[in-house]
Design an enzyme around this catalytic site. Structure first.
Site, short mmCIF file in Angstrom:
data_model
loop_
_atom_site.label_atom_id
_atom_site.label_comp_id
_atom_site.label_asym_id
_atom_site.label_seq_id
_atom_site.Cartn_x
_atom_site.Cartn_y
_atom_site.Cartn_z
N GLU A 161 0.79 -1.24 0.00
CA GLU A 161 0.00 0.00 0.00
C GLU A 161 0.82 1.29 0.00
OE1 GLU A 161 -2.77 -0.43 3.26
OE2 GLU A 161 -3.59 -2.28 2.45
N ASN A 203 2.05 -5.21 -3.19
CA ASN A 203 0.64 -5.49 -2.89
C ASN A 203 -0.12 -4.19 -2.61
OD1 ASN A 203 -1.37 -7.58 -2.26
ND2 ASN A 203 -1.25 -6.85 -0.14
N HIS A 240 -10.53 -5.79 -2.52
CA HIS A 240 -11.63 -5.63 -1.54
C HIS A 240 -12.75 -4.89 -2.26
CE1 HIS A 240 -9.21 -6.96 1.83
NE2 HIS A 240 -8.26 -6.11 1.51
N GLU A 269 -6.35 -10.54 -1.32
CA GLU A 269 -7.18 -10.30 -0.13
C GLU A 269 -8.65 -10.22 -0.51
OE1 GLU A 269 -5.75 -6.93 2.14
OE2 GLU A 269 -3.66 -7.47 1.81
N ASP A 271 -12.39 -10.05 -0.96
CA ASP A 271 -13.69 -10.14 -0.31
C ASP A 271 -14.64 -9.24 -1.08
OD1 ASP A 271 -12.74 -7.68 0.73
OD2 ASP A 271 -12.56 -8.44 2.76
O1 G2I Z 1 -7.84 -3.65 6.18
C1 G2I Z 1 -7.96 -4.84 5.42
C2 G2I Z 1 -6.66 -5.25 4.88
C3 G2I Z 1 -6.17 -4.24 3.87
N1 G2I Z 1 -4.95 -4.68 3.25
C4 G2I Z 1 -3.89 -5.02 4.15
C5 G2I Z 1 -4.34 -5.98 5.20
O2 G2I Z 1 -3.30 -6.22 6.12
C6 G2I Z 1 -5.56 -5.47 5.92
O3 G2I Z 1 -5.91 -6.44 6.91
C7 G2I Z 1 -6.52 -5.91 8.06
C8 G2I Z 1 -6.90 -7.04 8.98
O4 G2I Z 1 -7.86 -7.84 8.34
C9 G2I Z 1 -7.49 -6.48 10.27
O5 G2I Z 1 -7.65 -7.55 11.21
O6 G2I Z 1 -5.61 -5.04 8.69
C10 G2I Z 1 -6.22 -4.40 9.80
C11 G2I Z 1 -5.26 -3.37 10.36
O7 G2I Z 1 -4.80 -2.52 9.39
C12 G2I Z 1 -6.57 -5.43 10.84
O8 G2I Z 1 -7.22 -4.81 11.92
C13 G2I Z 1 -6.60 -4.88 13.13
C14 G2I Z 1 -7.25 -3.90 14.07
O9 G2I Z 1 -7.10 -2.61 13.52
C15 G2I Z 1 -6.58 -3.96 15.38
O10 G2I Z 1 -7.24 -3.10 16.26
C16 G2I Z 1 -6.58 -5.37 15.90
O11 G2I Z 1 -5.83 -5.46 17.07
O12 G2I Z 1 -6.69 -6.19 13.66
C17 G2I Z 1 -5.96 -6.31 14.86
C18 G2I Z 1 -5.95 -7.76 15.28
O13 G2I Z 1 -7.25 -8.26 15.39
#
Ligand code: G2I
Length: 456
Positions: A161, A203, A240, A269, A271
């Protein structure tokens, strides 16, 4: 004795030559059998079907049951990110990431690494850094993490990103970007040096529509990297999708145009928010687009059940909260089973060749491990000292039908024909019986490199 190049030439080179094909996978074109799982259906055309996995769900038997049954590629949803793996500077923490990697490997699944360098989810100590200190900290992170997982990762999201949304067509502002525009290529070079066997991906999201400025900007970067030999093997389209950001009509064009640059394309990724038949049709379109592009090597969905999703309220995944297959699951499976064009009919061979000038004093051995695909390869060459230490070395290779496009950890005399590789400063000294490695990527056929090694 330190050998001169003249005396080296007099050594009876090639005392032993051993060649062994240690692994060969011939991926055949799609067959008509209807497979009953996503991964089995994807494998019919040489592709994978993966999912993001969260370590804290590996105790959930419904979750793990679906994971083990349906998917053959795994991405850690958060556990390999910078904040997770280096919570304090130079103190690395791999517990949760290892849980995912070990589960995947024990189940015979491959792993996509996500992500080595990113403006987001940086540990606190890094967020406040800038300039050279930050650049070095980032490169150290890339090196340490990619080295730790060396040999276990199919593809790394090296940089995630880094481009701005909207019409600017430029980079996203971030502390990493402010260390200099070359931070991305520096990260890729460090990743290649640390794990030469992993495919290295850029990515991003909102790079699905070919007409968008962000897509064009990423395309130009990849084109530039390929033209200058910066090591890059793949582009990840996160994909996404939701009503505000639907599957674009030119999605397949985007995949094909990136692939035409000579990189693999992966949907990393996926969805798609929605439900019922409209969601099912969107999943089908995305799957068909990948299948129609030979170098679209696989699809990863960003979670298993709707309730596992970062966008749970949009019910964007293939299984409902109870783990039942949704209409989108069936349309995806059907699309995979229907084929839809040639798969990545890649012949991937891993070959190890040993050529030696004798293990005696001053001697050394060179072995090559070759990862060959359709149009290119990565060769990793291991230099092993004989019974005395080396203070420098030269490896000679033959590239009859290949051209070197990039190399690391050695100086080279040219890029085709007979190519001599000499040590760089930091790997000149090799202790008796010890070894060091360098590598290169090339276009064409890398077989028959026949490396020979001489002390210098
Ligand atoms: O945002 C969707 C994805 C976009 N592309 C990069 C990916 O790495 C990203 O994944 C998401 C995860 O699916 C989330 O699970 O990235 C988020 C953070 O940027 C993730 O969220 C985080 C929460 O913000 C935190 O508060 C939490 O502690 O997930 C963490 C673990 O559950």
């Amino acid at each position: 004795m330190k050998l001169t190049s003249k005396s080296v030439a007099l050594i009876p080179i090639i005392a032993t030559v051993a060649t062994a094909v240690v692994g060969a996978t011939l991926i055949s074109p799609p067959v008509a059998n209807a497979a009953t799982t996503l991964s089995a259906a994807a494998q019919q055309s040489g592709r994978y079907f993966g999912t993001a996995v969260a370590a804290n769900k590996l105790g959930d038997s419904t979750y793990v049951g679906i994971l083990n049954r349906e998917f053959d590629m795994v991405t850690a949803e958060n556990e390999m990110k910078m904040d997770a793996t280096e919570p304090n500077q130079n103190q690395f923490s791999y517990g949760n990431a290892d849980r995912i990697v070990n589960h995947a490997r024990n189940q015979g699944k491959r792993v996509r690494g996500h992500a080595l360098a990113w403006h987001s989810q940086q540990p606190g100590w890094m967020q406040n850094m800038s300039g050279t200190a930050l650049r070095n900290a980032m490169l150290n992170h890339v090196t340490q993490v990619a080295t730790y997982y060396r040999g276990k990762i199919y593809a790394w999201d090296v940089v995630n990103e880094a481009f701005a949304d909207g019409s600017s067509g430029g980079r996203r502002d971030s502390n990493l970007q402010r260390t200099g525009n070359d931070w991305i290529e520096a990260a890729f070079r460090a990743a290649r040096a640390a794990d030469p066997g992993a495919k290295l991906c850029y990515n991003d999201y909102n790079t699905d529509d070919w007409s968008h400025a962000k897509t064009q900007a990423v395309y130009r970067m990849v084109q530039d990297f390929k033209s200058r030999g910066v090591p890059i093997d793949c582009v990840g389209l996160q994909s996404h999708f939701n009503p505000q950001s639907p599957v674009p009509s030119n999605y397949q064009t985007t995949l094909q145009n990136f692939a035409n640059l000579g990189v693999d394309v992966q949907i990393t990724e996926l969805d798609i928010e929605g439900s019922g038949s409209s969601q099912a049709q969107n999943y089908q379109r995305v799957t068909q687009a990948c299948l129609a592009v030979a170098r679209c090597t696989g699809i990863t969905v960003w979670g298993i059940r709707d309730t596992d999703s970062w966008r749970a309220s949009g019910t964007p995944l293939l299984f409902d909260g109870s783990g039942n297959k949704k209409a989108a699951y069936n349309s995806t499976l059907d699309a995979l089973n229907a084929g839809g064009g040639p798969g990545p009919t890649t012949t991937t061979t891993t070959t190890t060749t040993t050529t030696s000038n004798g293990p005696g004093p001053g001697g050394c051995t060179a072995t090559v491990s070759l990862n060959q695909w359709n149009e290119g390869f990565v060769a990793t060459i291991k230099v092993t000292a004989g019974s005395s230490a080396l203070s420098g070395w030269t490896v000679t290779t033959t590239l009859s039908n290949a051209t070197v496009t990039g190399s690391w950890s050695a100086n080279r005399s040219g890029n085709s024909g007979t190519v001599n590789w000499t040590n760089v400063d930091y790997n000149a000294a090799v202790p008796a019986g010890g070894s060091t490695e360098f590598g290169f990527q090339g276009s064409g056929n890398g077989s028959g490199l026949n490396p020979s090694c001489a002390a210098r």
